[in-house]
Design a protein around this motif. Structure first.
Motif, PDB file in Angstrom:
ATOM      1  N   SER A 119      40.237  20.867  17.982  1.00 30.40           N
ATOM      2  CA  SER A 119      40.503  19.491  17.547  1.00 30.40           C
ATOM      3  C   SER A 119      40.097  18.490  18.617  1.00 30.40           C
ATOM      4  O   SER A 119      39.469  17.461  18.322  1.00 30.40           O
ATOM      5  CB  SER A 119      41.989  19.329  17.218  1.00 30.40           C
ATOM      6  N   VAL A 120      40.437  18.785  19.876  1.00 35.46           N
ATOM      7  CA  VAL A 120      40.086  17.867  20.970  1.00 35.46           C
ATOM      8  C   VAL A 120      38.574  17.740  21.097  1.00 35.46           C
ATOM      9  O   VAL A 120      38.032  16.630  21.215  1.00 35.46           O
ATOM     10  CB  VAL A 120      40.707  18.358  22.296  1.00 35.46           C
ATOM     11  N   CYS A 121      37.885  18.867  21.069  1.00 37.06           N
ATOM     12  CA  CYS A 121      36.427  18.837  21.202  1.00 37.06           C
ATOM     13  C   CYS A 121      35.774  18.143  20.009  1.00 37.06           C
ATOM     14  O   CYS A 121      34.782  17.417  20.177  1.00 37.06           O
ATOM     15  CB  CYS A 121      35.889  20.258  21.352  1.00 37.06           C
ATOM     16  N   CYS A 122      36.299  18.349  18.808  1.00 35.63           N
ATOM     17  CA  CYS A 122      35.747  17.681  17.628  1.00 35.63           C
ATOM     18  C   CYS A 122      35.909  16.167  17.725  1.00 35.63           C
ATOM     19  O   CYS A 122      35.009  15.408  17.336  1.00 35.63           O
ATOM     20  CB  CYS A 122      36.413  18.206  16.360  1.00 35.63           C
ATOM     21  N   LEU A 123      37.041  15.721  18.242  1.00 33.37           N
ATOM     22  CA  LEU A 123      37.247  14.287  18.432  1.00 33.37           C
ATOM     23  C   LEU A 123      36.268  13.723  19.452  1.00 33.37           C
ATOM     24  O   LEU A 123      35.730  12.621  19.276  1.00 33.37           O
ATOM     25  CB  LEU A 123      38.685  14.019  18.873  1.00 33.37           C
ATOM     26  N   LEU A 124      36.012  14.475  20.512  1.00 35.39           N
ATOM     27  CA  LEU A 124      35.043  14.034  21.520  1.00 35.39           C
ATOM     28  C   LEU A 124      33.631  13.962  20.929  1.00 35.39           C
ATOM     29  O   LEU A 124      32.875  13.017  21.206  1.00 35.39           O
ATOM     30  CB  LEU A 124      35.067  14.983  22.721  1.00 35.39           C
TER      31      LEU A 124
ATOM     32  N   SER B 275      31.382  10.579  20.514  1.00 35.36           N
ATOM     33  CA  SER B 275      30.069  10.486  21.136  1.00 35.36           C
ATOM     34  C   SER B 275      28.982  10.109  20.135  1.00 35.36           C
ATOM     35  O   SER B 275      27.989   9.482  20.502  1.00 35.36           O
ATOM     36  CB  SER B 275      29.716  11.813  21.810  1.00 35.36           C
ATOM     37  N   PHE B 276      29.169  10.486  18.862  1.00 37.81           N
ATOM     38  CA  PHE B 276      28.189  10.118  17.845  1.00 37.81           C
ATOM     39  C   PHE B 276      28.507   8.760  17.228  1.00 37.81           C
ATOM     40  O   PHE B 276      27.591   8.022  16.848  1.00 37.81           O
ATOM     41  CB  PHE B 276      28.145  11.186  16.743  1.00 37.81           C
ATOM     42  N   ALA B 277      29.796   8.438  17.108  1.00 34.18           N
ATOM     43  CA  ALA B 277      30.174   7.184  16.465  1.00 34.18           C
ATOM     44  C   ALA B 277      29.834   5.977  17.333  1.00 34.18           C
ATOM     45  O   ALA B 277      29.420   4.925  16.813  1.00 34.18           O
ATOM     46  CB  ALA B 277      31.669   7.190  16.148  1.00 34.18           C
ATOM     47  N   ALA B 278      29.972   6.109  18.645  1.00 36.19           N
ATOM     48  CA  ALA B 278      29.727   4.974  19.546  1.00 36.19           C
ATOM     49  C   ALA B 278      28.316   4.414  19.404  1.00 36.19           C
ATOM     50  O   ALA B 278      28.143   3.198  19.211  1.00 36.19           O
ATOM     51  CB  ALA B 278      30.018   5.380  20.989  1.00 36.19           C
ATOM     52  N   PRO B 279      27.258   5.231  19.466  1.00 42.15           N
ATOM     53  CA  PRO B 279      25.907   4.662  19.300  1.00 42.15           C
ATOM     54  C   PRO B 279      25.646   4.111  17.906  1.00 42.15           C
ATOM     55  O   PRO B 279      24.889   3.157  17.746  1.00 42.15           O
ATOM     56  CB  PRO B 279      24.987   5.836  19.619  1.00 42.15           C
TER      57      PRO B 279
ATOM     58  N   VAL C 156      26.361  20.064  15.631  1.00 46.29           N
ATOM     59  CA  VAL C 156      27.220  20.090  16.814  1.00 46.29           C
ATOM     60  C   VAL C 156      28.683  20.306  16.414  1.00 46.29           C
ATOM     61  O   VAL C 156      29.398  21.125  17.014  1.00 46.29           O
ATOM     62  CB  VAL C 156      27.065  18.792  17.629  1.00 46.29           C
ATOM     63  N   GLN C 157      29.123  19.571  15.392  1.00 46.91           N
ATOM     64  CA  GLN C 157      30.527  19.686  14.975  1.00 46.91           C
ATOM     65  C   GLN C 157      30.835  21.077  14.436  1.00 46.91           C
ATOM     66  O   GLN C 157      31.866  21.677  14.775  1.00 46.91           O
ATOM     67  CB  GLN C 157      30.829  18.623  13.911  1.00 46.91           C
ATOM     68  N   TYR C 158      29.947  21.603  13.595  1.00 52.23           N
ATOM     69  CA  TYR C 158      30.154  22.949  13.071  1.00 52.23           C
ATOM     70  C   TYR C 158      30.114  23.987  14.186  1.00 52.23           C
ATOM     71  O   TYR C 158      30.874  24.971  14.160  1.00 52.23           O
ATOM     72  CB  TYR C 158      29.096  23.284  12.020  1.00 52.23           C
TER      73      TYR C 158
END
Length: 284
Positions: free
Chosen positions: A33-38, A42-46, A78-80
């Motif tokens: 969960s922590v890594c998925c949020l990161l 990282s993708f949402a910011a750009p 990446v998420q998968y």
């Protein structure tokens, strides 16, 4: 129906019993969960930066651009990859527990790391399927979307045992998908009792938390103690997170038990053989 629910309840209790003995298994869904949020951040910011730079009027145009779909595909991969990595660690550790071992968190992570090429390959396959289904849904009407939704559900069912196959064998991702489908056809039929039982139990837990929070808010308002409301909100969020982690861990344990039963005819320590024989009847 009552008998099926009883077996589902028993399966959920068996999975919960193992989780209660091996609470370290909760670390894997927590890390996931922590890594998925990161990854999401990282993708949402750009994306937000690009939308702001181009103005709100061009947001729709950006969402339908080739670059957006390429970025979405990379995000899926990446998420998968993250999700399957930690699921493999969880399932592999659960399998070790069923063999009577006491694996550490490090053991599970090392197992997943050794399977990284297969995990990444499966992430590519799952991402491609997800993108295709998404593209079709955007171009079809209501009936078409329902059909695509059913196809997506069938894909989810067919690949339910891919992670256990990857954790237990050295086959590639394509062979793992084939093996998962074969095992499900042979052992499950249409009965997905265990997952249904786990979902029902956890849904009741979520409903209980909502009811307790609602009662707490009413009680706080009646006492004019508004300061308690933020405390209740924090406790509620933590309770929801805890239940979500428990559900993920239980599903991983259950997937490991199902794979072992399907492959070897028994589920190992902590699971009743007669119960599994009833719950997973082979298709005739």
């Amino acid at each position: 129906m009552a008998g099926r629910f009883a077996r589902s309840w028993a399966l959920a209790k068996a999975s919960a019993g193992m989780l209660n003995k091996e609470r370290r298994l909760l670390v894997f869904p927590l890390l996931s969960s922590v890594c998925c949020l990161l990854v999401l951040a990282s993708f949402a910011a750009p994306v937000f930066a690009a939308l702001e730079a181009r103005g709100g009027a061009s947001a729709q145009e950006l969402q339908h651009s080739v670059g957006f779909y390429i970025g979405l595909f990379v995000f899926y991969v990446v998420q998968y990859s993250v999700i399957f990595f930690f699921n493999t660690a969880l399932v592999g550790s659960a399998m070790a527990c069923m063999n009577g071992e006491r694996p550490t968190v490090g053991d599970g992570l090392r197992l997943a790391a050794s399977k990284w090429p297969q995990i990444f390959g499966y992430a590519l396959i799952a991402s491609t399927v997800g993108m295709l289904l998404r593209a079709l849904q955007e171009r079809l009407g209501l009936i078409g979307r329902l059909v695509i939704g059913l196809i997506g559900l069938a894909w989810t069912v067919a690949t339910f045992l891919v992670v256990p196959v990857l954790a237990a064998t050295d086959v590639g991702p394509y062979e793992a998908v084939k093996r998962s489908t074969q095992l499900l056809k042979r052992t499950w039929g249409e009965n997905i009792i265990g997952n249904a039982g786990i979902s029902v139990v956890l849904s009741l837990g979520f409903m209980l938390i909502v009811a307790v929070l609602f009662a707490g808010v009413i009680f706080s308002v009646s006492l004019h103690a508004a300061v308690l409301i933020p405390v209740l909100a924090v406790l509620g969020v933590l309770a929801f997170i805890a239940l979500a982690l428990i559900q993920s861990a239980l599903q991983g344990i259950y997937a490991a038990a199902l794979y072992r039963y399907a492959e070897y005819g028994d589920a190992g320590n902590g699971f009743d053989q007669a119960l599994l024989d009833q719950a997973f009847r082979s298709k005739r």
